[in-house]
Design an enzyme around this catalytic site. Structure first.
Site, PDB file in Angstrom:
ATOM      1  N   GLN A  89     -36.505  56.884  24.603  1.00  0.00           N
ATOM      2  CA  GLN A  89     -36.067  58.264  24.835  1.00  0.00           C
ATOM      3  C   GLN A  89     -37.075  59.295  24.316  1.00  0.00           C
ATOM      4  O   GLN A  89     -37.315  60.308  24.963  1.00  0.00           O
ATOM      5  CB  GLN A  89     -34.705  58.463  24.186  1.00  0.00           C
ATOM      6  CG  GLN A  89     -33.985  59.675  24.680  1.00  0.00           C
ATOM      7  CD  GLN A  89     -32.520  59.614  24.318  1.00  0.00           C
ATOM      8  OE1 GLN A  89     -32.155  59.735  23.149  1.00  0.00           O
ATOM      9  NE2 GLN A  89     -31.675  59.392  25.300  1.00  0.00           N
ATOM     10  N   PHE A  90     -37.664  59.005  23.159  1.00  0.00           N
ATOM     11  CA  PHE A  90     -38.714  59.861  22.597  1.00  0.00           C
ATOM     12  C   PHE A  90     -39.782  58.973  21.970  1.00  0.00           C
ATOM     13  O   PHE A  90     -39.484  57.882  21.492  1.00  0.00           O
ATOM     14  CB  PHE A  90     -38.137  60.797  21.527  1.00  0.00           C
ATOM     15  CG  PHE A  90     -37.373  61.968  22.094  1.00  0.00           C
ATOM     16  CD1 PHE A  90     -38.018  63.170  22.378  1.00  0.00           C
ATOM     17  CD2 PHE A  90     -36.016  61.866  22.354  1.00  0.00           C
ATOM     18  CE1 PHE A  90     -37.314  64.244  22.897  1.00  0.00           C
ATOM     19  CE2 PHE A  90     -35.312  62.938  22.883  1.00  0.00           C
ATOM     20  CZ  PHE A  90     -35.964  64.138  23.154  1.00  0.00           C
ATOM     21  N   GLU A 131     -31.404  54.443  26.997  1.00  0.00           N
ATOM     22  CA  GLU A 131     -30.276  55.208  26.461  1.00  0.00           C
ATOM     23  C   GLU A 131     -30.072  56.460  27.313  1.00  0.00           C
ATOM     24  O   GLU A 131     -31.027  57.214  27.536  1.00  0.00           O
ATOM     25  CB  GLU A 131     -30.568  55.610  25.015  1.00  0.00           C
ATOM     26  CG  GLU A 131     -30.693  54.404  24.086  1.00  0.00           C
ATOM     27  CD  GLU A 131     -31.574  54.674  22.871  1.00  0.00           C
ATOM     28  OE1 GLU A 131     -32.036  55.815  22.690  1.00  0.00           O
ATOM     29  OE2 GLU A 131     -31.817  53.718  22.115  1.00  0.00           O
ATOM     30  N   PRO A 139     -39.380  50.643  16.860  1.00  0.00           N
ATOM     31  CA  PRO A 139     -38.642  49.362  16.881  1.00  0.00           C
ATOM     32  C   PRO A 139     -38.971  48.504  18.106  1.00  0.00           C
ATOM     33  O   PRO A 139     -38.642  47.326  18.142  1.00  0.00           O
ATOM     34  CB  PRO A 139     -37.162  49.802  16.930  1.00  0.00           C
ATOM     35  CG  PRO A 139     -37.162  51.219  16.495  1.00  0.00           C
ATOM     36  CD  PRO A 139     -38.478  51.797  16.904  1.00  0.00           C
ATOM     37  N   GLU A 190     -33.195  50.444  20.301  1.00  0.00           N
ATOM     38  CA  GLU A 190     -34.505  50.358  20.959  1.00  0.00           C
ATOM     39  C   GLU A 190     -35.025  48.928  20.985  1.00  0.00           C
ATOM     40  O   GLU A 190     -35.694  48.518  21.934  1.00  0.00           O
ATOM     41  CB  GLU A 190     -35.521  51.286  20.271  1.00  0.00           C
ATOM     42  CG  GLU A 190     -35.292  52.767  20.529  1.00  0.00           C
ATOM     43  CD  GLU A 190     -34.176  53.386  19.700  1.00  0.00           C
ATOM     44  OE1 GLU A 190     -33.739  52.753  18.720  1.00  0.00           O
ATOM     45  OE2 GLU A 190     -33.737  54.503  20.029  1.00  0.00           O
ATOM     46  N   HIS A 215     -39.625  63.579  17.363  1.00  0.00           N
ATOM     47  CA  HIS A 215     -39.550  63.824  18.811  1.00  0.00           C
ATOM     48  C   HIS A 215     -40.877  64.360  19.349  1.00  0.00           C
ATOM     49  O   HIS A 215     -40.925  64.878  20.459  1.00  0.00           O
ATOM     50  CB  HIS A 215     -38.444  64.834  19.139  1.00  0.00           C
ATOM     51  CG  HIS A 215     -37.049  64.332  18.916  1.00  0.00           C
ATOM     52  ND1 HIS A 215     -36.587  63.955  17.685  1.00  0.00           N
ATOM     53  CD2 HIS A 215     -36.013  64.147  19.777  1.00  0.00           C
ATOM     54  CE1 HIS A 215     -35.317  63.575  17.788  1.00  0.00           C
ATOM     55  NE2 HIS A 215     -34.951  63.676  19.051  1.00  0.00           N
TER      56      HIS A 215
END
Lengths: 326, 359
Positions: free
Chosen positions: A82-83, A29, A89, A60, A129
């Site tokens: 991304q984090f 992403e 998932p 994800e 995060h």
């Protein structure tokens, strides 16, 4: 030669290997035009095009599943979660498939993907995060779980991860993405995986850690040195498979061990290190093994997060307890 | 209010349940009686194999087995429409497709007989193995299709998922990716009406499963999955357009699971006998046999002779399976990584030593 940060070393490694190997693709992403939310893929889209630096739909599960499919069909996908908190998932595809294709097909197929996971707390980020969830993966056969802690190790270990014939979960300690700069020549030289790095020699106590905690642990070693205590610092770097020999050799010398990690204590990866010490180093030890870890709680929202993360003070205190014990 | 978009789902059938043609525009392959006979023979082979596999499980010679009874037309159509270098991502009962692609019956038996070597297909080197976690194979096929697109290879990836599997995020993610990236990917929902005990009606409120592809931006079609001609025509169309860069397609093959979910299941607990009886009237073998017989290219005599031949071939495969020695204990370790890490070297040695002590 330019000095670069850990995150810039990641970008440098990605660019090097994409130029070197046409089967390497980056997907995730915001990795395309935006260059990643942490800028890890900055400039790659312009250099290699939108097919090899692929902005995926925001799912994800899709990122992980598609990366598995590509890897099985001969590509070298480097997928980005991304984090850390968004990796869950993806776990189904990593555990049920990426980790198993080689054994499931008796070597007919394999899954040489890399999953890059910006990892850990301490950046004043929103909920989900700041997770230190490496132990979820260290219990999974067939995976490599690695975590660099310096610009040069990030560069060399990411090259090694991309070239590795098996799936690699590549945790990136985002708190130290921009902590300091190092000279990292873009020479395409990979560092070995599956080995621990001894960052500082010492004789009195072994401090074992990985990821962002390398920073606090080295500072703790400095503080201990001022009090006349010689601490050896080991960056585990590859958690799975574990290079226990390096840790054992150090403990044979020091007789004391403090394990430092950010993740919750119970069944954290420190428990594995401690168990191996109990199995193999009992008679080398002169003091009980200490663990300095996150608490068995969720990492709090950012106002309290620095009180959750292991501090220099806690590491020094634990080291002193091992010294007091004998 | 104005209309932003409108959609229709077409339904394709050539042969009705009585074996009568309901359309006159027969596709090229179906005008070739020889080719149809070959496909029918493969379907019959699959059924003979399937019957034998269930019998092996019942007599303790096979582990849990997922039967493909009633799916023969859909599966054989899928396999026969694909090229050798296309990639197939099955769920776990698509033997008809796999046999066409060169997977050996003994390999199917080995997998269900507890031996990973069943996944080391002697035929299609790049095909994905059986996939037990539901619908995950859809994304693997989409990933394969993305690899083909990036490498500019004229290859197509095909996956099969069930009606139950079409409820999963992985299924949606795969067709969504195919729509977004114009991937050479064909997703086939073999809708056999039952996900173990859960009927199609409570998987979704959608009128068709095919329409799920509309939101993903792929072409959609519902097909009589018991009609080999319609299924093969649909697959030919989907694969051709995918190969020529026109993107993904979703095909819903409407059929019926005539068997239990697996040999570990007893469908009598949850579905009425009358429904199963009615489904047998629509099953795929009979209608094609009726049609071929009417075309004078098949007869009871052919049927008996070929069935006897199938039994012989299956017996050879079963014997090969039964005679396959169990892998040595070190096989547990030898494929986990490309190279065995030291940790595992020690554990492997332990397992070997234990084995030697046991003699």
């Amino acid at each position: 030669m330019a000095q670069i940060t850990l995150i810039e070393a990641i970008t440098q490694a990605l660019a090097h290997e994409m130029a070197n190997d046409a089967s390497v693709v980056v997907l995730g992403e915001d990795v395309g035009v935006n260059g990643g939310v942490f800028r890890a893929t900055a400039g790659l889209s312009e250099k290699f095009g939108t097919q090899r630096v692929l902005d995926t739909p925001l799912d994800e599960t899709t990122i992980a599943g598609v990366a598995v499919g590509m890897a099985v069909q001969g590509m070298r996908p480097v997928a980005e979660a991304q984090f850390d908190g968004f990796v869950y998932p993806m776990v189904d595809h990593i555990v049920c498939h990426a980790a198993r294709f080689r054994t499931r097909t008796r070597g007919r197929l394999s899954c040489p993907l890399v999953l890059r996971v910006p990892w850990g707390g301490g950046i004043r980020a929103p909920e989900h995060h700041s997770e230190a969830n490496e132990a979820i993966f260290t219990n999974v056969p067939g995976l490599r779980v690695v975590m660099p802690s310096s610009p040069s190790r990030a560069y060399g270990m990411l090259l090694a991860a991309i070239r590795d014939p098996d799936p690699v979960i590549f945790f990136e300690p985002k708190r130290i993405y921009r902590q300091y700069k190092e000279e990292v020549p873009d020479d395409g030289e990979a560092l070995p995986l599956d080995v621990c790095f001894v960052l500082r020699d010492g004789t009195d106590v072994t401090l074992v850690t990985w990821g962002a905690q390398v920073k606090e642990t080295l500072e703790a070693a400095d503080a201990l040195a001022k009090e006349g205590v010689s601490a050896e610092v080991i960056d585990v770097a590859t958690l799975k498979p574990l290079d226990f020999d390096t840790i054992h050799e150090s403990v044979k010398k020091t007789g004391r061990c403090v394990i430092v990690h950010e993740a919750p204590r119970t069944a954290g990866f420190g428990a594995e290190v401690a168990a191996r010490l109990a199995e193999h180093a009992m008679y080398d030890l002169v003091a009980p093994v200490e663990r300095v870890t996150g608490y068995d709680t969720h990492i709090p929202l950012f106002r309290l997060e620095m009180k959750y993360l292991p501090s220099v003070e806690r590491i020094v205190a634990a080291a002193k307890r091992t010294l007091a014990a004998s | 209010m104005s209309i932003a978009a409108t959609f229709e789902i077409e339904y394709l059938q050539y042969l009705d349940a009585d074996g009568k043609l309901v359309r006159s525009d027969l596709p090229e392959f179906a005008r070739d009686a020889k080719q149809l006979v070959e496909l029918y023979k493969t379907m019959l082979f699959v059924r003979v194999f399937d019957t034998k596999a269930v019998a092996l499980q019942r007599t303790g010679k096979l582990g849990t087995y997922a039967s493909c009874l009633g799916h023969e037309a859909a599966h054989v159509a899928i396999g026969s429409a694909m090229r050798e270098d296309d990639v197939f991502a099955p769920m776990y009962r698509e033997y008809g497709a796999q046999f066409v692609r060169g997977v050996k019956p003994r390999e199917v038996l080995m997998y269900w007989g507890g031996d990973e070597r069943g996944n080391d297909f002697s035929g299609p080197a790049h095909d994905f193995p059986w996939c037990v976690p539901i619908a995950t194979q859809c994304l693997h096929a989409a990933g394969a299709a993305l690899a083909f697109k990036i490498r500019k290879e004229p290859r197509v990836a095909v996956s099969v998922v069930g009606d139950g599997g079409s409820s999963k995020a992985d299924f949606y993610g795969a067709i969504n990716m195919a729509g977004a990236q114009t991937l050479p990917y064909v997703s086939v929902i073999v809708n056999n009406q039952w996900a173990i005990s859960v009927p199609r009606t409570i998987q979704t409120g959608a009128k068709t499963l095919a329409q799920k592809g509309i939101a993903a931006g792929v072409e959609c079609l519902q097909v009589d999955g018991n009609d080999l001609i319609a299924m093969r025509a649909a697959m030919d169309h989907a694969i051709k357009r995918a190969r020529h860069g026109h993107g993904g397609m979703l095909i819903e093959a409407v059929t019926y699971r005539l068997s239990d979910h697996t040999t570990a299941d007893d469908a009598r607990r949850y579905r009425p006998d009358a429904e199963v009886k009615a489904a047998w009237e629509r099953e795929p073998m009979k209608r094609l046999r009726t049609y071929l017989t009417a075309q004078n290219v098949w007869s009871d005599k052919h049927e008996e002779a070929w069935k006897a031949e199938c039994e012989k071939i299956v017996d050879v495969e079963v014997n090969a399976y039964l005679e396959t020695k169990t892998q040595p204990v070190e096989a547990i370790f030898d494929y986990v990584y490309a190279e065995l890490p030291p940790d595992l070297t020690a554990q492997r040695a332990q397992a070997l030593a234990l084995e030697q002590r046991r003699g």
